[in-house]
Design a protein around this motif. Sequence first.
Motif, mmCIF file in Angstrom:
data_model
loop_
_atom_site.group_PDB
_atom_site.id
_atom_site.type_symbol
_atom_site.label_atom_id
_atom_site.label_comp_id
_atom_site.label_asym_id
_atom_site.label_seq_id
_atom_site.Cartn_x
_atom_site.Cartn_y
_atom_site.Cartn_z
ATOM 1 N N GLY A 80 0.854 -1.208 -0.109
ATOM 2 C CA GLY A 80 0.005 0.065 -0.184
ATOM 3 C C GLY A 80 0.840 1.349 -0.010
ATOM 4 N N PHE A 81 2.058 1.261 0.440
ATOM 5 C CA PHE A 81 3.033 2.472 0.544
ATOM 6 C C PHE A 81 3.163 2.970 -0.822
ATOM 7 N N LYS A 82 3.359 2.111 -1.832
ATOM 8 C CA LYS A 82 3.653 2.811 -3.257
ATOM 9 C C LYS A 82 2.454 3.486 -3.879
ATOM 10 N N GLU A 83 1.507 2.652 -3.526
ATOM 11 C CA GLU A 83 -0.059 3.317 -4.037
ATOM 12 C C GLU A 83 -0.392 4.520 -3.457
ATOM 13 N N ALA A 84 -0.194 4.653 -2.306
ATOM 14 C CA ALA A 84 -0.377 6.119 -1.472
ATOM 15 C C ALA A 84 0.425 6.952 -1.661
ATOM 16 N N TYR A 85 1.739 6.736 -2.188
ATOM 17 C CA TYR A 85 2.772 7.845 -2.672
ATOM 18 C C TYR A 85 2.057 8.114 -4.255
ATOM 19 N N ARG A 86 1.587 7.221 -4.997
ATOM 20 C CA ARG A 86 1.156 7.726 -6.330
ATOM 21 C C ARG A 86 -0.077 8.651 -6.024
ATOM 22 N N GLN A 87 -0.796 8.370 -5.201
ATOM 23 C CA GLN A 87 -1.946 9.401 -4.959
ATOM 24 C C GLN A 87 -1.506 10.686 -4.155
ATOM 25 N N TYR A 88 -0.357 10.518 -3.533
ATOM 26 C CA TYR A 88 0.421 11.863 -3.003
ATOM 27 C C TYR A 88 0.775 12.688 -4.075
ATOM 28 N N ILE A 89 1.314 12.039 -5.015
ATOM 29 C CA ILE A 89 1.875 12.874 -6.299
ATOM 30 C C ILE A 89 0.746 13.406 -7.137
ATOM 31 N N GLU A 90 -0.114 12.516 -7.214
ATOM 32 C CA GLU A 90 -1.288 13.227 -8.171
ATOM 33 C C GLU A 90 -2.115 14.200 -7.752
ATOM 34 N N ALA A 91 -2.062 14.324 -6.248
ATOM 35 C CA ALA A 91 -2.778 15.285 -5.456
ATOM 36 C C ALA A 91 -1.960 16.521 -5.374
ATOM 37 N N GLY A 92 -0.684 16.585 -5.765
ATOM 38 C CA GLY A 92 0.206 17.821 -5.938
ATOM 39 C C GLY A 92 0.825 18.005 -4.751
ATOM 40 N N PRO A 94 3.551 16.958 -3.079
ATOM 41 C CA PRO A 94 4.987 17.244 -2.638
ATOM 42 C C PRO A 94 5.551 18.860 -3.027
ATOM 43 N N SER A 95 4.621 19.530 -4.061
ATOM 44 C CA SER A 95 5.123 20.752 -4.609
ATOM 45 C C SER A 95 4.533 21.785 -3.847
ATOM 46 N N LEU A 96 3.866 21.720 -2.563
ATOM 47 C CA LEU A 96 3.056 22.639 -1.912
ATOM 48 C C LEU A 96 3.823 23.769 -1.491
ATOM 49 N N TYR A 102 10.440 25.718 -10.600
ATOM 50 C CA TYR A 102 10.653 24.228 -10.802
ATOM 51 C C TYR A 102 9.276 23.252 -10.641
ATOM 52 N N GLY A 103 8.152 24.043 -10.639
ATOM 53 C CA GLY A 103 7.071 23.254 -10.756
ATOM 54 C C GLY A 103 6.308 23.233 -9.503
ATOM 55 N N GLY A 104 6.483 24.118 -8.681
ATOM 56 C CA GLY A 104 6.180 24.180 -7.260
ATOM 57 C C GLY A 104 4.793 25.094 -7.274
ATOM 58 N N GLN A 105 4.010 25.074 -5.997
ATOM 59 C CA GLN A 105 2.935 26.015 -5.960
ATOM 60 C C GLN A 105 3.475 27.041 -5.299
ATOM 61 N N LEU A 156 12.348 16.465 -8.061
ATOM 62 C CA LEU A 156 12.087 16.545 -6.645
ATOM 63 C C LEU A 156 10.758 17.119 -6.310
ATOM 64 N N VAL A 157 10.718 18.343 -6.868
ATOM 65 C CA VAL A 157 9.265 18.953 -6.746
ATOM 66 C C VAL A 157 8.161 18.142 -6.998
ATOM 67 N N SER A 158 8.071 17.551 -8.119
ATOM 68 C CA SER A 158 6.953 16.809 -8.439
ATOM 69 C C SER A 158 6.822 15.543 -7.706
ATOM 70 N N GLY A 159 7.788 14.977 -6.870
ATOM 71 C CA GLY A 159 7.818 13.946 -6.235
ATOM 72 C C GLY A 159 8.360 12.615 -7.039
#
Length: 596
Positions: A80-92, A94-96, A102-105, A156-159
């Motif tokens: 489940g860790f890998k799948e949760a990380y994918r959701q973390y990236i998709e929600a943006g 890492p870039s908060l 460099y793609g950050g918010q 790194l910014v995108s995760g």
Amino acid sequence: MGQYVAPVRDMQFVLHELLQVENELKQLPKHAEVDADIINQVLEEGGKFTSDILFPLNRTGDHEGCRLNQETHEVTTPKGFKEAYRQYIEAGWPSLSADPEYGGQGLPVVLNNAFYEMLNSSNQAWTMYPGLSHGAYECLHEHGTDEQKALYLPKLVSGEWTGTMCLTEAHCGTDLGMLRSKAEPQEDGSYKITGGKIFISAGEHDMVENIIHLVLARLPDAPAGTKGISLFLVPKFLPNADGSLGARNSIFCGAIEEKMGIHGNATCQINMDGATGWLIGQPNKGLNAMFVMMNAARLGVGMQSLGLTEVAYQNALVYAKDRLQMRSLSGVKAPDKPADPIIVHPDVRRMLLTAKAFAEGGRAFSYYIALMIDRELNHPDEEVRKDAADQVALLTPIIKAFLTDNGWIATSEAMQVYGGHGFIAEWGMEQYVRDSRINMIYEGTNTIQSLDLLGRKVLMDNGAKLRKFGAQVQAFVEENGSDEAMSEFITPLADLGDKVTKLTMEIGMKAFQNQDEVGAAAVPYLRVAGHLVFAYFFARMAKIALEKQDSGDSFYKSKLGTARFYFARLLPETAMLIRQARSGSASLMALDADLI
């Protein structure tokens, strides 16, 4: 079993009512458009992600742990860790707070900090994977070349890629001047790095396709000690110019450390045999560059323990309201039940309120520091930036040590609320105790933080930074000293401020004669300083709560009660600590080593 609900109401209280961040951010051109609606939306969405996605993986991740394939050197994270990380990236996520270039918010550090509290409450082991990446981002952003920034920061910014910090070696921990890893310069400007590192959190895993290691090593002609350390960027896969992955670099995980806690995070032994790397910053100035990452990590470690304090408190509170045991000493409270819930017992309340006070005090303190970082980085007035930087420098070791000490106390007290069930894994509380213990050790043990505070941040500048913070406390005392309703908070706050001033001068005078006096006093001194900070923020929170206690919102009555508990039950620890700090080094150093 167990639960986690992000304490959004208290977070909003700290951000909007205590710190008034919207007004603060309006003074920073970069964040002037960030308003309460944006802040609240991030908090609410962050609460959903951490409660719904990460928290359910916390206990299973601890039970399953990470697995290393000795042939391929690849690490598999818990289910489940890998799948949760994918959701973390998709929600943006890492870039908060990262740079929009460099793609950050581009959102403020104080908001990112609040989100990381939630992450750590829900799953500290998982959070260490992206958490270390943010430190690597900050280090490269500050010290990397334009080419390094262009190639690595967007990833790194995108995760898409994660980062680590590789400092420790088997023969040296904090004493980095003893490290032996070597870096040989190559004709193309790269370096071949050879050596071994230990205790590398998130050093190898399957959640991303590439990992960027920031490695301390020595050049061939480097001077001895810390003045001969350089910092290198060593990727797991060598990237091509377009960011695609090239050859596998010769940096591998040799083993996963068998740990007391945080089993869901891969703490690795890292081996390098002529691994290709590139210099970050100037030769022999590696510690200067790495300190950007280390200071970010120290705040991050404080947030780890704050997160654990909060989630341990929440679950102990639920248990105490449900668990029936004996009758209240002052008379039956639940006549329809065979026994009263244990929350009626005074000492159970002491344990719960200890965790609650440490969580709420730590939240106010850490969010304030994050706001000072925003000021330091972005305020248009140079003098304001300098004052903020001084506060961050002074208070960072207290954040790391005081909050992690308190996290250990709070999780232990929360486990005690459960009685025998607290010692049993299925209830989940013993994991928080195990996980919290590492936070007092890494990123510089709490003794190192105490020496840094007293020796470097206080005595080295003759107390200038401390006086700045003291003036802030004194101004609040003078402003509210005539308010009778505030006297129960103002009087002990003013008294402790005076005692800290006198204690600092006394230790400073002793240190002129014997430097061991600093080492003997440092740990109790830091806790006294930590209580001064907490007392200041609890007094400020109590002032707000007093003004709104009749508003009909029970939140303010709860806040006021917690503040009163803190001043009555936790602040008095300073009397003992001051006596310890004053006792000197004689009783510690008198015996020969073979007599201890």
